[in-house]
Design a protein around this motif. Structure first.
Motif, PDB file in Angstrom:
ATOM      1  N   HIS A  65      39.747  39.540  33.677  1.00 38.71           N
ATOM      2  CA  HIS A  65      38.698  38.769  34.350  1.00 38.71           C
ATOM      3  C   HIS A  65      38.424  37.422  33.673  1.00 38.71           C
ATOM      4  O   HIS A  65      38.829  37.173  32.543  1.00 38.71           O
ATOM      5  CB  HIS A  65      37.406  39.586  34.435  1.00 38.71           C
ATOM      6  CG  HIS A  65      36.836  39.985  33.110  1.00 38.71           C
ATOM      7  ND1 HIS A  65      36.139  39.123  32.292  1.00 38.71           N
ATOM      8  CD2 HIS A  65      36.864  41.165  32.463  1.00 38.71           C
ATOM      9  CE1 HIS A  65      35.746  39.759  31.206  1.00 38.71           C
ATOM     10  NE2 HIS A  65      36.180  41.005  31.276  1.00 38.71           N
ATOM     11  N   LEU A  80      33.704  40.825  34.731  1.00 41.63           N
ATOM     12  CA  LEU A  80      34.373  41.598  35.761  1.00 41.63           C
ATOM     13  C   LEU A  80      33.433  41.681  36.966  1.00 41.63           C
ATOM     14  O   LEU A  80      32.735  42.655  37.190  1.00 41.63           O
ATOM     15  CB  LEU A  80      34.737  42.996  35.243  1.00 41.63           C
ATOM     16  CG  LEU A  80      35.539  43.898  36.173  1.00 41.63           C
ATOM     17  CD1 LEU A  80      36.813  43.217  36.658  1.00 41.63           C
ATOM     18  CD2 LEU A  80      35.852  45.214  35.481  1.00 41.63           C
ATOM     19  N   ASP A 129      32.159  41.314  41.083  1.00 40.87           N
ATOM     20  CA  ASP A 129      32.583  41.922  42.342  1.00 40.87           C
ATOM     21  C   ASP A 129      33.740  41.148  42.959  1.00 40.87           C
ATOM     22  O   ASP A 129      34.610  41.728  43.605  1.00 40.87           O
ATOM     23  CB  ASP A 129      31.411  41.990  43.322  1.00 40.87           C
ATOM     24  CG  ASP A 129      30.378  43.032  42.924  1.00 40.87           C
ATOM     25  OD1 ASP A 129      30.690  43.932  42.112  1.00 40.87           O
ATOM     26  OD2 ASP A 129      29.235  42.944  43.422  1.00 40.87           O
ATOM     27  N   ARG A 141      36.922  42.218  41.241  1.00 43.00           N
ATOM     28  CA  ARG A 141      37.253  43.558  41.754  1.00 43.00           C
ATOM     29  C   ARG A 141      37.832  43.457  43.174  1.00 43.00           C
ATOM     30  O   ARG A 141      38.789  44.163  43.523  1.00 43.00           O
ATOM     31  CB  ARG A 141      36.016  44.444  41.755  1.00 43.00           C
ATOM     32  CG  ARG A 141      35.514  44.801  40.379  1.00 43.00           C
ATOM     33  CD  ARG A 141      34.221  45.638  40.490  1.00 43.00           C
ATOM     34  NE  ARG A 141      33.455  45.660  39.289  1.00 43.00           N
ATOM     35  CZ  ARG A 141      33.637  46.494  38.279  1.00 43.00           C
ATOM     36  NH1 ARG A 141      34.606  47.383  38.339  1.00 43.00           N
ATOM     37  NH2 ARG A 141      32.863  46.433  37.210  1.00 43.00           N
ATOM     38  N   SER A 142      37.275  42.577  43.992  1.00 43.50           N
ATOM     39  CA  SER A 142      37.757  42.377  45.358  1.00 43.50           C
ATOM     40  C   SER A 142      39.185  41.817  45.358  1.00 43.50           C
ATOM     41  O   SER A 142      40.027  42.247  46.152  1.00 43.50           O
ATOM     42  CB  SER A 142      36.812  41.428  46.104  1.00 43.50           C
ATOM     43  OG  SER A 142      37.328  41.115  47.372  1.00 43.50           O
ATOM     44  N   ALA A 165      41.401  42.264  43.002  1.00 45.97           N
ATOM     45  CA  ALA A 165      42.251  43.387  42.593  1.00 45.97           C
ATOM     46  C   ALA A 165      42.474  44.336  43.764  1.00 45.97           C
ATOM     47  O   ALA A 165      43.587  44.847  43.971  1.00 45.97           O
ATOM     48  CB  ALA A 165      41.619  44.125  41.415  1.00 45.97           C
ATOM     49  N   GLU A 166      41.439  44.565  44.544  1.00 46.04           N
ATOM     50  CA  GLU A 166      41.540  45.471  45.681  1.00 46.04           C
ATOM     51  C   GLU A 166      42.515  44.942  46.731  1.00 46.04           C
ATOM     52  O   GLU A 166      43.237  45.728  47.360  1.00 46.04           O
ATOM     53  CB  GLU A 166      40.165  45.725  46.298  1.00 46.04           C
ATOM     54  CG  GLU A 166      40.146  46.804  47.345  1.00 46.04           C
ATOM     55  CD  GLU A 166      40.657  48.160  46.869  1.00 46.04           C
ATOM     56  OE1 GLU A 166      41.258  48.881  47.692  1.00 46.04           O
ATOM     57  OE2 GLU A 166      40.503  48.505  45.668  1.00 46.04           O
ATOM     58  N   HIS A 187      44.990  47.456  37.335  1.00 48.17           N
ATOM     59  CA  HIS A 187      43.998  47.834  36.327  1.00 48.17           C
ATOM     60  C   HIS A 187      43.153  46.605  36.016  1.00 48.17           C
ATOM     61  O   HIS A 187      43.679  45.492  35.929  1.00 48.17           O
ATOM     62  CB  HIS A 187      44.684  48.315  35.043  1.00 48.17           C
ATOM     63  CG  HIS A 187      45.698  49.389  35.279  1.00 48.17           C
ATOM     64  ND1 HIS A 187      45.368  50.710  35.447  1.00 48.17           N
ATOM     65  CD2 HIS A 187      47.055  49.317  35.399  1.00 48.17           C
ATOM     66  CE1 HIS A 187      46.468  51.419  35.640  1.00 48.17           C
ATOM     67  NE2 HIS A 187      47.505  50.594  35.617  1.00 48.17           N
ATOM     68  N   THR A 188      41.864  46.791  35.822  1.00 51.46           N
ATOM     69  CA  THR A 188      40.955  45.676  35.539  1.00 51.46           C
ATOM     70  C   THR A 188      40.145  45.978  34.280  1.00 51.46           C
ATOM     71  O   THR A 188      38.978  46.377  34.365  1.00 51.46           O
ATOM     72  CB  THR A 188      40.019  45.407  36.731  1.00 51.46           C
ATOM     73  OG1 THR A 188      39.369  46.627  37.095  1.00 51.46           O
ATOM     74  CG2 THR A 188      40.777  44.855  37.926  1.00 51.46           C
ATOM     75  N   ASP A 224      37.690  45.650  31.283  1.00 50.21           N
ATOM     76  CA  ASP A 224      36.451  44.873  31.151  1.00 50.21           C
ATOM     77  C   ASP A 224      36.217  44.556  29.674  1.00 50.21           C
ATOM     78  O   ASP A 224      35.665  45.374  28.950  1.00 50.21           O
ATOM     79  CB  ASP A 224      35.284  45.666  31.735  1.00 50.21           C
ATOM     80  CG  ASP A 224      33.993  44.871  31.761  1.00 50.21           C
ATOM     81  OD1 ASP A 224      33.962  43.747  31.216  1.00 50.21           O
ATOM     82  OD2 ASP A 224      33.013  45.382  32.321  1.00 50.21           O
ATOM     83  N   THR A 248      28.115  40.700  33.098  1.00 50.56           N
ATOM     84  CA  THR A 248      28.545  39.606  33.960  1.00 50.56           C
ATOM     85  C   THR A 248      27.506  38.504  33.857  1.00 50.56           C
ATOM     86  O   THR A 248      26.362  38.741  33.458  1.00 50.56           O
ATOM     87  CB  THR A 248      28.692  40.054  35.439  1.00 50.56           C
ATOM     88  OG1 THR A 248      27.449  40.559  35.898  1.00 50.56           O
ATOM     89  CG2 THR A 248      29.787  41.098  35.600  1.00 50.56           C
ATOM     90  N   ASP A 285      37.400  34.058  43.355  1.00 52.56           N
ATOM     91  CA  ASP A 285      36.315  35.035  43.193  1.00 52.56           C
ATOM     92  C   ASP A 285      35.347  34.932  44.366  1.00 52.56           C
ATOM     93  O   ASP A 285      34.512  34.024  44.432  1.00 52.56           O
ATOM     94  CB  ASP A 285      35.583  34.799  41.871  1.00 52.56           C
ATOM     95  CG  ASP A 285      34.595  35.886  41.538  1.00 52.56           C
ATOM     96  OD1 ASP A 285      33.888  36.376  42.460  1.00 52.56           O
ATOM     97  OD2 ASP A 285      34.491  36.252  40.361  1.00 52.56           O
TER      98      ASP A 285
END
Length: 189
Positions: A8, A13, A15, A18-19, A21-22, A32-33, A35, A41, A164
């Motif tokens: 990140h 890390l 949202d 994470r989005s 990565a998704e 894998h993310t 943190d 954050t 992001d």
């Protein structure tokens, strides 16, 4: 299918990370993310930078490298801005790296060795007028000039953390193009 370790940016890390990565997971990749901020954050770049300075860039970088070493060697190391530090170091120094994705930052490859490692493909992505990426553009161009396994992509605009979706800097159009390029890259890795 590739396995990716995504580090990140300095706001943590979020949202939006994470989005991102998704999106890669939805295309069939394992992502894998780690943190390295232990759940913290930050609302602004300035707050995240203050935390990083207080904690120590070196200490946070070591956390990232340690996190990356917990995964199989043949992963693709990816980083967004601050996360590029760990991703690039691992891609250049860990034998068997599957590749590197450097988003919104690039360090001189000489930071981690005499040359970019043979057989490790890399993509560098940044905005043309991003004041932060502008500082790294010379390093990105030198990296691309040093190996046939490197690509540099510049997008119009000045937003730094443009991938992001949880931040005002998000650029959906540029991110869509970046994701398509990343998925093509991962399909070859």
């Amino acid at each position: 299918m590739s396995e990716v370790v995504l580090f990140h940016h300095v706001q943590g890390l979020t949202d939006g990370v994470r989005s991102f990565a998704e999106q890669l997971r939805q295309a069939g990749h394992i992502v894998h993310t780690p943190d390295v901020f232990d759940g913290r954050t930050f609302a602004t770049l300035e707050e995240g930078m203050a935390f990083a300075r207080e904690t120590g860039f070196g200490a946070l970088g070591e956390r990232g490298v340690a996190a990356g070493e917990a995964f199989p060697a043949r992963v693709v190391y990816a980083g967004i801005s601050f996360g590029v530090m760990a991703a690039q170091q691992l891609a250049q120094t860990r034998p068997g790296a599957g590749g590197a994705l450097l988003i919104s930052a690039c360090l001189p490859f000489s930071e981690f060795g005499e040359a970019w490692p043979a057989g490790v493909p890399v993509q560098v992505h940044g905005k043309e007028s991003d004041e932060f990426f502008d500082e790294d553009l010379e390093a990105a161009r030198a990296l691309v000039a040093s190996t046939d396994d490197a690509e540099l992509f510049l997008y119009p605009g000045e937003e730094h953390l443009f991938t992001d979706a949880s931040l005002p800097a998000y650029d959906a159009d540029a991110t869509a193009i970046l994701v398509a390029r990343v998925l093509s890259f991962l399909g070859r890795s």
